[in-house]
Design a protein around this motif. Structure first.
Motif, PDB file in Angstrom:
ATOM      1  N   LYS A  45      81.246 -20.255  50.436  1.00  0.00           N
ATOM      2  CA  LYS A  45      81.536 -20.176  51.761  1.00  0.00           C
ATOM      3  C   LYS A  45      80.025 -20.376  52.453  1.00  0.00           C
ATOM      4  N   TYR A  66      80.480 -36.437  53.673  1.00  0.00           N
ATOM      5  CA  TYR A  66      80.383 -35.585  54.951  1.00  0.00           C
ATOM      6  C   TYR A  66      80.482 -34.084  54.889  1.00  0.00           C
ATOM      7  N   HIS A  67      79.946 -33.179  55.694  1.00  0.00           N
ATOM      8  CA  HIS A  67      79.643 -31.806  55.602  1.00  0.00           C
ATOM      9  C   HIS A  67      79.990 -31.237  56.969  1.00  0.00           C
ATOM     10  N   SER A  68      80.951 -30.340  57.113  1.00  0.00           N
ATOM     11  CA  SER A  68      80.758 -29.678  58.321  1.00  0.00           C
ATOM     12  C   SER A  68      80.749 -28.246  58.002  1.00  0.00           C
ATOM     13  N   TYR A  69      79.903 -27.405  58.753  1.00  0.00           N
ATOM     14  CA  TYR A  69      79.622 -26.043  58.472  1.00  0.00           C
ATOM     15  C   TYR A  69      80.889 -25.215  59.253  1.00  0.00           C
ATOM     16  N   THR A  70      81.252 -25.935  60.249  1.00  0.00           N
ATOM     17  CA  THR A  70      82.603 -25.421  60.846  1.00  0.00           C
ATOM     18  C   THR A  70      83.801 -25.614  60.273  1.00  0.00           C
ATOM     19  N   ASN A  71      83.834 -26.363  59.212  1.00  0.00           N
ATOM     20  CA  ASN A  71      85.167 -26.969  58.933  1.00  0.00           C
ATOM     21  C   ASN A  71      85.961 -27.715  59.880  1.00  0.00           C
ATOM     22  N   ASP A  72      85.441 -28.109  60.696  1.00  0.00           N
ATOM     23  CA  ASP A  72      86.121 -29.244  61.779  1.00  0.00           C
ATOM     24  C   ASP A  72      85.521 -30.617  61.957  1.00  0.00           C
ATOM     25  N   ASP A  73      85.795 -31.212  62.912  1.00  0.00           N
ATOM     26  CA  ASP A  73      85.020 -32.547  63.022  1.00  0.00           C
ATOM     27  C   ASP A  73      83.600 -32.416  63.397  1.00  0.00           C
ATOM     28  N   TYR A  83      80.439 -32.725  62.236  1.00  0.00           N
ATOM     29  CA  TYR A  83      79.657 -32.917  60.908  1.00  0.00           C
ATOM     30  C   TYR A  83      78.223 -32.681  61.338  1.00  0.00           C
ATOM     31  N   GLN A  97      82.406 -31.243  50.402  1.00  0.00           N
ATOM     32  CA  GLN A  97      83.894 -31.320  51.135  1.00  0.00           C
ATOM     33  C   GLN A  97      84.343 -32.744  51.166  1.00  0.00           C
ATOM     34  N   LYS A  98      83.549 -33.602  51.397  1.00  0.00           N
ATOM     35  CA  LYS A  98      84.358 -35.036  51.634  1.00  0.00           C
ATOM     36  C   LYS A  98      83.299 -36.210  51.151  1.00  0.00           C
TER      37      LYS A  98
END
Lengths: 346, 285
Positions: A345, B9-16, B18, B57-58
């Motif tokens: 996480k 791609y990487h988002s710490y907030t799991n949204d767009d 990035y 993540q992507k």
């Protein structure tokens, strides 16, 4: 792997010693030894002496029987009974009189006794008067296990199993979380994660260190209080397994939080919720609701008691060990999974 | 390619929102590849994904042919990671930190004392890290990442907080490792170290790579060549910069030279920072 685990162990032992963990363990264990040996009395039973006075009017044989074995507690007058009672605040007074050939009994209390005590005294006197003709006291008690030393254990030593459960076993619960958060704070876990070492070894090392501290604390407490008596090997096995389980549970709770200040309250609360009923059950054995028997510290406490003061109940020891081997393995697997989830996480 | 990254791609907030988006680059064996960008540009995020500290993540990323999503633990035997943060055990001495870390590897490791000597920490080898200065801690983290003699070496701001002499020593060590065949992925906001060490540089800003090229090519393509001249007119000393791509300015400089009024003449190149500003519209700080 052995090289890596030994490296982790050396590191965890060194950092915890230099972080005063060992010192804390030794000081707390010695304080408990001092408390058990010098503060808690060997006999904690509260004596409530009863002073009697038999008036000159009494001719009733049964009334005279009540004071038959009372010796120095039989006083010459009611005033003397009251005077003695003032000197001894836990005492009660009984004045035995006879009016029209009927027993008349007066119970003198201090004023703060509860109704239960007064009723018990009333019942005891009634029994003496009406249901206890001479000869009925000759009841013989046969002990099936004459070797049992249950009655010989002083009160202060009796609480040693509880102390072993609370300190060496549950100590890991809080300390391992502290150790983990120190490393998290320093960021050293990141450096470990970019090495070939895996998380299971990392956690295992910390659990082993807490277990070693638990064993040291157990040895200090038991040897310092009851000496080498009892089944020390069984005791150490039980403490080791209990410590492993407690450390794992501590780590699982800690895995939900980012720092020690966030985790401390849930950890302490869990510790209180688990230990309070177990402590209650220790002092009041008749208190054993079903939910309590499910809590791991409950069987562990009685097994530790059996190991320190053996009564020959090997089944209890072996069953508890078996149960805790399963608990330890399952909790260890959950801990590793919890930290994998937690670190991913991040 | 020893490091290959496609559409990362990487988002710490799991949204767009990035932190890195559509990052593509590859690093050849033995190359020093620099990630140059200001704080928060996505440099460390990319390094953390490549080293497995953050989940992929992507996109795709591989190191030495291993997909970083499923890379085995043993891969770390060939990787070294130096962090910007001084993440060492403060209660252990310098040498104890290195001895501990060397036991984590399944390959032959380098001598801890020799490593400490390389960065001038031999006299502090037996001192607890809690008593180290910031620079000493930085050097300890740096040599710790060398303990397994890595084939691929990730360096995050390796000279940050170091005095010029020590920084120069660190740069020498990096160059020496490259000569021995180590591939180096270096993230920095320091244009000098990027220019001096890197074979190729990616300019990264707000999570996106704007340009990838060698420092020389970047300067040729985006840098304006200048001549700085000091000359006298009517007894007065003047300083002026002349663009070498502007005809008018070239003619003006020629005129001054012909008249023999030039006192000093220096060629000037655009710095990487100037190029960075030109490309991204913001500075490196």
């Amino acid at each position: 792997m052995p090289n890596r685990l030994s490296g982790l162990l050396i590191k965890d032992i060194k950092t915890s010693i230099r972080g005063y963990f060992l010192l804390i363990v030794i000081i707390v264990a010695l304080l408990l030894v001092g408390l058990i040996n010098f503060v808690i009395p060997e006999d904690a039973s509260v004596e409530a002496p009863i002073f009697y006075h038999l008036t000159e009017n009494v001719s009733n044989k049964q009334l005279k029987l009540i004071i038959k074995d009372k010796g120095k507690d039989i006083l010459k007058s009611k005033e003397e009974v009251i005077k003695k009672m003032k000197d001894n605040p836990t005492s009660l007074g009984v004045i035995l009189d006879e009016v029209n050939n009927k027993p008349k009994i007066e119970i003198i209390t201090q004023g703060y006794e509860n109704q239960k005590i007064i009723n018990t005294l009333k019942l005891a006197i009634k029994e003496e008067l009406y249901f206890n003709p001479e000869g009925m006291n000759n009841i013989k008690i046969i002990k099936l296990k004459p070797s049992s030393n249950k009655e010989k254990i002083p009160f202060n030593d009796k609480i040693v199993p509880l102390m072993v459960l609370l300190e060496p076993v549950l100590m890991g619960f809080v300390m391992i979380a502290a150790l983990m958060f120190i490393e998290k704070d320093q960021g050293t876990i990141e450096a470990y994660r970019v090495s070939p070492g895996n998380l299971s070894e990392y956690i295992l090392s910390k659990v082993i260190v807490m277990m070693l501290y638990g064993l040291l604390s157990t040895l200090i407490i038991t040897i310092g209080t009851v000496g080498y008596s009892g089944n020390i090997v069984m005791l150490l096995i039980l403490v080791s397994l209990g410590s492993i389980l407690a450390s794992n549970v501590g780590l699982i709770i800690a895995s939900f939080f980012d720092n020690i200040s966030q985790a401390l309250i849930p950890i302490v609360l869990t510790s209180i919720v688990i230990t309070t009923p177990v402590m209650l059950a220790f002092f009041v054995p008749s208190f054993s609701p079903i939910y309590l028997e499910i809590l791991p510290p409950y069987p562990l406490m009685f097994a530790i008691k059996e190991a320190i003061f053996p009564t020959g109940n090997t089944g209890l020891l072996l069953n508890t060990i078996g149960l805790f081997i399963v608990f330890s393995l399952v909790s260890y697997i959950i801990t590793v999974l919890a930290y994998k989830r937690n670190l991913i996480k991040e | 390619m020893i490091i290959d990254v496609k559409g990362l791609y990487h988002s710490y907030t799991n949204d767009d929102n990035y932190a890195v988006k559509d990052v593509n680059f590859s690093v050849k064996k033995g190359e020093i590849f620099g990630f140059l960008g200001p704080s928060g540009a996505g440099k460390s995020t990319t390094q953390k994904i490549l080293t497995g500290l953050l989940p992929l993540q992507k996109g795709k990323a591989s190191i030495d042919g291993n997909n970083v999503k499923k890379s085995p633990n043993r891969l770390f035997n060939t990787i070294g990671v130096s962090f910007e943060r001084a993440n060492v055990y403060k209660k252990l001495t310098g040498i104890e930190n290195l001895e501990f870390y060397s036991k984590m590897f399944n390959v032959k490791t380098l001598n801890p004392l020799k490593l400490l000597r390389m960065v001038g920490l031999e006299n502090a080898a037996n001192k607890r890290a809690e008593g180290y200065s910031k620079g000493m801690l930085q050097r300890l983290v740096f040599v710790r990442s060398m303990i397994n003699d890595p084939k691929i070496w990730f360096l995050d701001e390796p000279t940050s907080g170091l005095d010029p002499t020590t920084a120069s020593k660190i740069k020498e060590i990096i160059k020496d490792k490259q000569r021995k065949g180590t591939t180096i992925f270096l993230t920095t906001h320091n244009m000098h170290i990027a220019e001096e060490l890197c074979d190729n540089i990616a300019l990264i800003n707000e999570g996106e790579i704007n340009l990838i090229d060698s420092p020389r090519n970047l300067k040729l393509k985006y840098g304006e060549k200048l001549i700085k001249a000091e000359y006298k007119i009517n007894g007065e000393l003047r300083k002026e910069r002349f663009s070498m791509i502007n005809k008018e300015e070239i003619d003006k400089l020629n005129e001054i030279i012909k008249k023999g009024k030039v006192e000093t003449l220096h060629s000037q190149e655009a710095t990487l920072e100037e190029i960075f500003i030109k490309v991204t519209g913001r500075g490196l700080k």
